[in-house]
Design a protein around this motif. Structure first.
Motif, PDB file in Angstrom:
ATOM      1  N   GLU A   1      -6.892   9.088  -5.290  1.00 31.87           N
ATOM      2  CA  GLU A   1      -6.905   7.923  -6.180  1.00 31.87           C
ATOM      3  C   GLU A   1      -6.951   6.618  -5.395  1.00 31.87           C
ATOM      4  O   GLU A   1      -7.516   5.642  -5.849  1.00 31.87           O
ATOM      5  CB  GLU A   1      -5.671   7.924  -7.086  1.00 31.87           C
ATOM      6  N   MET A   2      -6.339   6.620  -4.217  1.00 32.82           N
ATOM      7  CA  MET A   2      -6.279   5.407  -3.410  1.00 32.82           C
ATOM      8  C   MET A   2      -7.438   5.295  -2.424  1.00 32.82           C
ATOM      9  O   MET A   2      -7.551   4.296  -1.713  1.00 32.82           O
ATOM     10  CB  MET A   2      -4.946   5.337  -2.665  1.00 32.82           C
TER      11      MET A   2
ATOM     12  N   THR B   1       3.356   9.726 -10.224  1.00 29.78           N
ATOM     13  CA  THR B   1       2.614   9.975 -11.466  1.00 29.78           C
ATOM     14  C   THR B   1       1.759  11.233 -11.406  1.00 29.78           C
ATOM     15  O   THR B   1       1.578  11.898 -12.425  1.00 29.78           O
ATOM     16  CB  THR B   1       1.723   8.770 -11.847  1.00 29.78           C
ATOM     17  N   THR B   2       1.237  11.566 -10.208  1.00 32.03           N
ATOM     18  CA  THR B   2       0.361  12.739 -10.110  1.00 32.03           C
ATOM     19  C   THR B   2       1.105  14.007  -9.711  1.00 32.03           C
ATOM     20  O   THR B   2       0.625  15.105  -9.974  1.00 32.03           O
ATOM     21  CB  THR B   2      -0.762  12.506  -9.067  1.00 32.03           C
TER      22      THR B   2
ATOM     23  N   GLU C   1       2.448   1.673  -3.404  1.00 30.53           N
ATOM     24  CA  GLU C   1       1.445   2.169  -4.348  1.00 30.53           C
ATOM     25  C   GLU C   1       1.245   3.669  -4.164  1.00 30.53           C
ATOM     26  O   GLU C   1       1.123   4.411  -5.146  1.00 30.53           O
ATOM     27  CB  GLU C   1       0.121   1.428  -4.160  1.00 30.53           C
ATOM     28  N   LEU C   2       1.246   4.134  -2.934  1.00 31.84           N
ATOM     29  CA  LEU C   2       1.145   5.569  -2.669  1.00 31.84           C
ATOM     30  C   LEU C   2       2.323   6.315  -3.289  1.00 31.84           C
ATOM     31  O   LEU C   2       2.143   7.348  -3.946  1.00 31.84           O
ATOM     32  CB  LEU C   2       1.070   5.829  -1.159  1.00 31.84           C
TER      33      LEU C   2
ATOM     34  N   LYS D   1       0.826  -1.212   0.000  1.00 28.09           N
ATOM     35  CA  LYS D   1       0.000   0.000   0.000  1.00 28.09           C
ATOM     36  C   LYS D   1       0.861   1.263   0.000  1.00 28.09           C
ATOM     37  O   LYS D   1       0.581   2.224  -0.718  1.00 28.09           O
ATOM     38  CB  LYS D   1      -0.928  -0.011   1.219  1.00 28.09           C
TER      39      LYS D   1
ATOM     40  N   ALA E   1      -2.834  11.684  -5.123  1.00 29.73           N
ATOM     41  CA  ALA E   1      -2.490  10.280  -4.882  1.00 29.73           C
ATOM     42  C   ALA E   1      -3.411   9.680  -3.825  1.00 29.73           C
ATOM     43  O   ALA E   1      -3.906   8.562  -3.985  1.00 29.73           O
ATOM     44  CB  ALA E   1      -1.032  10.154  -4.458  1.00 29.73           C
ATOM     45  N   SER E   2      -3.648  10.424  -2.744  1.00 30.17           N
ATOM     46  CA  SER E   2      -4.511   9.904  -1.681  1.00 30.17           C
ATOM     47  C   SER E   2      -5.936   9.726  -2.186  1.00 30.17           C
ATOM     48  O   SER E   2      -6.589   8.726  -1.863  1.00 30.17           O
ATOM     49  CB  SER E   2      -4.483  10.820  -0.454  1.00 30.17           C
TER      50      SER E   2
ATOM     51  N   LYS F   1       4.113   5.392  -5.840  1.00 29.09           N
ATOM     52  CA  LYS F   1       3.944   5.368  -7.302  1.00 29.09           C
ATOM     53  C   LYS F   1       2.950   6.426  -7.754  1.00 29.09           C
ATOM     54  O   LYS F   1       3.164   7.109  -8.761  1.00 29.09           O
ATOM     55  CB  LYS F   1       3.480   3.984  -7.760  1.00 29.09           C
ATOM     56  N   ARG F   2       1.868   6.558  -7.013  1.00 33.14           N
ATOM     57  CA  ARG F   2       0.846   7.542  -7.402  1.00 33.14           C
ATOM     58  C   ARG F   2       1.311   8.978  -7.167  1.00 33.14           C
ATOM     59  O   ARG F   2       0.959   9.869  -7.936  1.00 33.14           O
ATOM     60  CB  ARG F   2      -0.463   7.250  -6.697  1.00 33.14           C
ATOM     61  N   VAL F   3       2.104   9.204  -6.139  1.00 28.46           N
ATOM     62  CA  VAL F   3       2.700  10.528  -5.950  1.00 28.46           C
ATOM     63  C   VAL F   3       3.609  10.828  -7.136  1.00 28.46           C
ATOM     64  O   VAL F   3       3.602  11.947  -7.670  1.00 28.46           O
ATOM     65  CB  VAL F   3       3.472  10.620  -4.611  1.00 28.46           C
TER      66      VAL F   3
END
Length: 116
Positions: free
Chosen positions: A44-45, A34-35, A27-28, A24, A41-42, A30-32
């Motif tokens: 999206e999750m 990309t965004t 994944e956070l 988890k 990011a939060s 990774k999203r930080v």
């Protein structure tokens, strides 16, 4: 042949009993990456910004160098970005997860042979 049993396992890396990395948290990260934003990011999750901020703060404190740095203000607002070390940590964790999954699969096959 149907395999009746499986081994389920998840990889977590801790330091002094405190979670540093798990799927988890990675994944956070990774999203930080990309965004460019902890808030995005939060969202999206499906977690609160506060939880995401707490995870990142904890990872940064446990790490020898920060994984994420915040960018303040400006015309487009702030943001966040991964450091080179943060990017490397994602790569290394993903590699560990692949190795862990392979070992878990092998253990499952050995379990099957022991039972039947």
């Amino acid at each position: 042949m149907r395999i009746p049993f499986t081994i389920n396992s998840s990889l977590e890396i801790s330091k002094d009993g405190v979670c540093f990395l798990n799927p988890k948290r990675v994944e956070l990260l990774k999203r930080v990456a990309t965004t460019g934003s902890m808030l995005a990011a939060s969202k999206e999750m499906g977690m609160s910004y506060q939880q995401a901020w707490n995870f990142i703060q904890q990872m940064n404190l446990l790490s020898p160098v920060p994984l994420v740095i915040r960018k303040r203000g400006g015309t487009n607002g702030g943001g966040a970005e991964l450091t080179k070390f943060g990017i490397d940590i994602i790569f290394r964790f993903d590699r560990l997860v692949a190795q862990h999954s392979e070992q878990t699969r092998k253990l499952g096959e050995e379990l099957l042979l022991c039972i039947f």
